[in-house]
Design a protein around this motif. Sequence first.
Motif, mmCIF file in Angstrom:
data_model
loop_
_atom_site.group_PDB
_atom_site.id
_atom_site.type_symbol
_atom_site.label_atom_id
_atom_site.label_comp_id
_atom_site.label_asym_id
_atom_site.label_seq_id
_atom_site.Cartn_x
_atom_site.Cartn_y
_atom_site.Cartn_z
ATOM 1 N N SER A 193 43.425 -13.683 9.817
ATOM 2 C CA SER A 193 43.396 -12.725 10.992
ATOM 3 C C SER A 193 41.490 -11.934 9.938
ATOM 4 O O SER A 193 41.209 -12.735 9.550
ATOM 5 N N SER A 194 40.972 -11.130 10.870
ATOM 6 C CA SER A 194 39.864 -10.457 10.815
ATOM 7 C C SER A 194 40.537 -10.053 9.031
ATOM 8 O O SER A 194 39.267 -9.618 8.585
ATOM 9 N N ARG A 389 35.359 -11.321 21.068
ATOM 10 C CA ARG A 389 35.113 -11.234 20.013
ATOM 11 C C ARG A 389 36.222 -12.844 19.484
ATOM 12 O O ARG A 389 37.155 -12.924 18.895
ATOM 13 N N ARG A 437 39.415 -15.205 12.472
ATOM 14 C CA ARG A 437 39.516 -13.766 13.484
ATOM 15 C C ARG A 437 38.556 -13.006 13.179
ATOM 16 O O ARG A 437 38.439 -12.271 11.712
ATOM 17 N N CYS A 438 37.034 -12.295 13.705
ATOM 18 C CA CYS A 438 36.554 -11.492 13.412
ATOM 19 C C CYS A 438 36.401 -10.045 14.065
ATOM 20 O O CYS A 438 37.084 -9.731 15.167
#
Length: 438
Positions: A193-194, A389, A437-438
Amino acid sequence: MPVAASAIYFLNLRGDVLINRLYRDDVGGNMVDAFRMHIMQTKELGTCPVRQIGGCSFLYMRISNVYIVIVVSKNANVACAFKFVVEAVALFKSYFGGAFDEDAIRNNFVLIYELLDEIMDFGYPQNLAPEILKLYITQEGVRSPFSSKPSDKPVPNATLQVTGAVGWRREGLLYKKNEVFLDIVESVNLLMSSKGSVLRCDVTGKILMKCFLSGMPDLKLGLNDKIGLENESQLKSRPIKSGKTIELDDVTFHQCVNLTRFNSEKTVSFVPPDGEFELMKYRITEGVNLPFRVLPTIKELGRTRMEVNVKVKSVFGAKMFALGVVVKVPVPKQTAKTSFQVTSGRAKYNASIDCLVWKIRKFPGQTESTMSAEVELISTMAEKKSWTRPPIQMEFQVPMFTASGLRVRFLKVWEKSGYNTVEWVRYITKAGSYEIRC
């Protein structure tokens, strides 16, 4: 075990029967008419390789200009049936000099009938190894003038080959230098995850071997897997201190592995094939050592500018290094201009994939590198849509490192002549689907 075939048909593209063989009496001899009428004439051959018509199932595959159709009326092992077809075609090609088509079948129908009687009994596949069947079915097929010449290889001791269950290795092999090469190759799959939490992570690995050994050796491989170490500690009545133990999931072995001994002793014992082969495959979902940590920060400054900062940390040992590290950071399609600052490697914008591509040829362990980029976007009059994104992707190779922690504890070779062997062990970890993820 479900039956694999009740009958098998070889058809040409017009639907004419070239050869057929009935193995059981639960299907009629005219079942091919149903296949020809309901599948071939309706042009549905490419939709699905398994069709049910009435009370029978038709499993078919096209090889060159020949359709191979298997008919069953009961619960069938479909995977076994298709595996049988693939290996049977390879067997026929070995007899026909590499060709398998309508002409080859018409020219060799007597040999094909003899082979079909040997490779399947009452619907159950038997031995399909060409090197074994050629020991007692010595009739040569009619070869195409374009086929390669057969290689003359010594095949002694036919009775032992047929009954001794070592069909993957022939006797009489002799090497001046006896060597064994073992490679553990792993692919790391990650979705992070981000915020840095791991959403999905697993390792798929395989053990590749290349053996150049004389005679008929017996090999025994010891790994630091949990089951094997627990069994060994029970035999010796004391705990084993050999570091981290690994719990393997979904393990599959090459046919040379003695499964009876593995179930009883939990050791991988085998008589190896000559040359290169895949000994086993496995998957690990717990205790994965991630080789890299990626910390991205992407800021959208209005409609025409973005700031991208990516920090990559190598978590493996300081004496190790990664090769071919590539970090792909997605950017919007309307990107017009980019500028970069990197502490190592090179970065550029790739418009064909809409990504900032950062490449580092050699990445030492226990270090970190950063990339800062300013992205200018084209301003449009249309209503701005939210950017989805996509995740950041990584590619890398880390020699002498395993993300699972799997290690070879020992590799022993026994052969009656008692020769000395040289064993080479190598580890490598690659990126599978490594996404952040970003």
